[in-house]
Design a protein around this motif. Structure first.
Motif, short mmCIF file in Angstrom:
data_model
loop_
_atom_site.label_atom_id
_atom_site.label_comp_id
_atom_site.label_asym_id
_atom_site.label_seq_id
_atom_site.Cartn_x
_atom_site.Cartn_y
_atom_site.Cartn_z
N GLY A 15 0.82 -1.20 0.00
CA GLY A 15 0.00 0.00 0.00
C GLY A 15 0.86 1.25 0.00
O GLY A 15 2.09 1.19 -0.02
N PHE A 16 0.18 2.39 0.06
CA PHE A 16 0.86 3.68 0.04
C PHE A 16 0.48 4.47 1.27
O PHE A 16 -0.71 4.72 1.52
CB PHE A 16 0.50 4.47 -1.22
N GLY A 17 1.48 4.87 2.07
CA GLY A 17 1.24 5.66 3.26
C GLY A 17 1.25 7.15 2.97
O GLY A 17 1.93 7.61 2.05
N THR A 18 0.49 7.91 3.76
CA THR A 18 0.33 9.34 3.48
C THR A 18 0.68 10.22 4.67
O THR A 18 0.31 11.39 4.71
CB THR A 18 -1.12 9.64 3.04
N ALA A 19 1.41 9.70 5.64
CA ALA A 19 1.82 10.51 6.79
C ALA A 19 3.01 11.39 6.42
O ALA A 19 3.75 11.12 5.48
CB ALA A 19 2.20 9.60 7.95
N ALA A 30 1.51 13.22 -4.48
CA ALA A 30 2.10 11.92 -4.12
C ALA A 30 1.08 10.80 -4.27
O ALA A 30 1.39 9.73 -4.80
CB ALA A 30 2.63 11.98 -2.68
N ILE A 31 -0.13 11.03 -3.81
CA ILE A 31 -1.18 10.00 -3.90
C ILE A 31 -1.53 9.75 -5.37
O ILE A 31 -1.71 8.58 -5.78
CB ILE A 31 -2.42 10.41 -3.09
N SER A 32 -1.61 10.79 -6.16
CA SER A 32 -1.88 10.62 -7.59
C SER A 32 -0.78 9.81 -8.26
O SER A 32 -1.05 8.93 -9.09
CB SER A 32 -2.02 11.99 -8.26
N ALA A 33 0.47 10.10 -7.91
CA ALA A 33 1.60 9.34 -8.46
C ALA A 33 1.51 7.88 -8.05
O ALA A 33 1.80 6.97 -8.85
CB ALA A 33 2.92 9.94 -8.00
N ALA A 37 1.07 4.66 -10.45
CA ALA A 37 2.07 3.59 -10.43
C ALA A 37 1.45 2.21 -10.25
O ALA A 37 2.09 1.21 -10.57
CB ALA A 37 3.09 3.85 -9.32
N GLY A 38 0.23 2.16 -9.72
CA GLY A 38 -0.43 0.88 -9.55
C GLY A 38 -0.85 0.55 -8.14
O GLY A 38 -1.46 -0.50 -7.90
N TYR A 39 -0.54 1.41 -7.18
CA TYR A 39 -1.00 1.16 -5.80
C TYR A 39 -2.52 1.19 -5.77
O TYR A 39 -3.15 2.07 -6.35
CB TYR A 39 -0.49 2.24 -4.85
N ARG A 40 -3.10 0.23 -5.04
CA ARG A 40 -4.55 0.20 -4.88
C ARG A 40 -4.96 0.11 -3.40
O ARG A 40 -6.12 -0.06 -3.08
CB ARG A 40 -5.14 -1.00 -5.65
N HIS A 41 -3.99 0.26 -2.53
CA HIS A 41 -4.20 0.26 -1.08
C HIS A 41 -3.63 1.59 -0.58
O HIS A 41 -2.43 1.83 -0.69
CB HIS A 41 -3.47 -0.95 -0.48
N ILE A 42 -4.48 2.46 -0.06
CA ILE A 42 -4.07 3.79 0.39
C ILE A 42 -4.35 3.91 1.89
O ILE A 42 -5.46 3.63 2.35
CB ILE A 42 -4.82 4.90 -0.36
N ASP A 43 -3.34 4.33 2.62
CA ASP A 43 -3.44 4.44 4.08
C ASP A 43 -3.40 5.90 4.50
O ASP A 43 -2.48 6.64 4.14
CB ASP A 43 -2.27 3.68 4.72
N TYR A 184 4.49 -0.22 8.84
CA TYR A 184 4.79 1.14 8.40
C TYR A 184 6.28 1.43 8.61
O TYR A 184 6.98 0.70 9.30
CB TYR A 184 3.90 2.18 9.07
N SER A 185 6.77 2.49 7.97
CA SER A 185 8.20 2.85 7.96
C SER A 185 9.07 1.67 7.53
O SER A 185 10.10 1.38 8.17
CB SER A 185 8.63 3.35 9.35
N PRO A 186 8.71 0.99 6.44
CA PRO A 186 9.48 -0.20 6.04
C PRO A 186 10.87 0.10 5.51
O PRO A 186 11.72 -0.79 5.48
CB PRO A 186 8.61 -0.82 4.94
N ILE A 187 11.10 1.35 5.09
CA ILE A 187 12.43 1.69 4.57
C ILE A 187 13.11 2.74 5.43
O ILE A 187 14.06 3.39 5.00
CB ILE A 187 12.36 2.14 3.10
#
Length: 271
Positions: A15-19, A30-33, A37-43, A184-187
């Motif tokens: 998914g994609f985090g938005t914090a 960022a969310i549009s990008a 890109a193909g993300y379909r899970h938005i947090d 979260y914070s995987p990288i």
């Protein structure tokens, strides 16, 4: 992308985090990008101030709502029964949607009791404006208590988890209970990005250390992850992790960068 199927939900594992973004424009871009890109899970979360940007980006994406899995979280001040209900409907307005796929208790250390909060969340599930519920930053014992109290399944516990921040006891518990662990914070890896094992693994697959770190998470059972970035190039890089697979030996070596892996957990992980 193969979803994680759990509690009658198919959750995109990545998914994609938005914090942590400063402006609505930065969040929207960022969310549009991410959607491009193909993300379909938005947090998102009530405290991130990103719900409106999520709603706008989804509306402008042309994607059907049913294609997406949207998570939000209750602010610490919205924990009593009335506040849970009212603030969730306010979130729906900001998100420009009739429902959220997942609603979480954001932190375990606020009053009133988790039981009151979970009762209200279950009420929202019965009204079909929340599809699933879960928790965030809960310990094993706190997660166990939430499972025991809630009539709706606890779909996930969202916690910080990465190569540099292991959660072995919680992961073992989640696997046993059929609860997804959302990392979260995987990288947020510090010097792990320069670790010889991480770099060698990345070189072997023609990938970056960040991509290896995300792939390491995705190959663990019941684990999803929600990297975030406002850099479109990094957004795409973080999603480009489905054309390679780590071997069992590589998985074990990566675990070992943060200490020994317990034999019982290794068995649950198929390692």
């Amino acid at each position: 992308m193969e979803p994680i199927t759990i509690a009658d939900a198919d959750v995109p594992a990545l998914g994609f985090g938005t914090a942590g973004m400063d402006t609505d424009e930065e969040r929207y871009d960022a969310i549009s990008a991410a959607l491009d890109a193909g993300y379909r899970h938005i947090d998102t979360a009530q405290m991130y101030d990103s719900e409106s940007a999520v709603g706008a980006a989804i509306a402008d994406s042309g994607l059907d709502r049913e294609e997406l899995f949207v998570t939000t979280k209750l602010d610490g001040g919205n924990r009593d029964h009335e506040a849970v209900v009212d603030s969730t409907y306010e979130s729906l307005t900001r998100l420009d949607t009739d429902y959220v796929d997942l609603l979480l208790i954001h932190m375990p250390d606020q009053e009133p009791s988790h039981e009151e909060t979970l009762d209200a969340m279950n009420e929202l599930v019965s009204e079909d404006v929340v599809k699933h519920i879960g928790v965030s930053n809960f310990s094993v014992e706190e997660t166990k208590n939430a499972i025991e109290h809630s009539s709706a399944p606890i779909l996930t516990n969202q916690v910080e988890y990465s190569l540099a921040e292991r959660q072995d006891d919680l992961l073992s518990f989640c696997i046993d209970q059929g609860v997804m662990l959302t990392a979260y914070s995987p990288i947020k890896l510090g010097d792990r990005l320069e670790d010889d094992v991480v770099q060698e693994t990345a070189d072997t697959h023609g990938k970056t250390p960040r991509q290896v770190a995300i792939r390491w998470l995705l190959q663990q059972p019941y684990v999803s992850t929600i990297p975030r970035s406002s850099n479109p190039e990094h957004v795409r890089e973080n999603f480009d992790v489905f054309d390679f697979e780590l071997t069992d030996e590589e998985m074990r070596r990566l675990f070992a960068t943060e200490g020994d892996l317990d034999d019982a957990l290794a068995s649950k992980l198929g390692l």
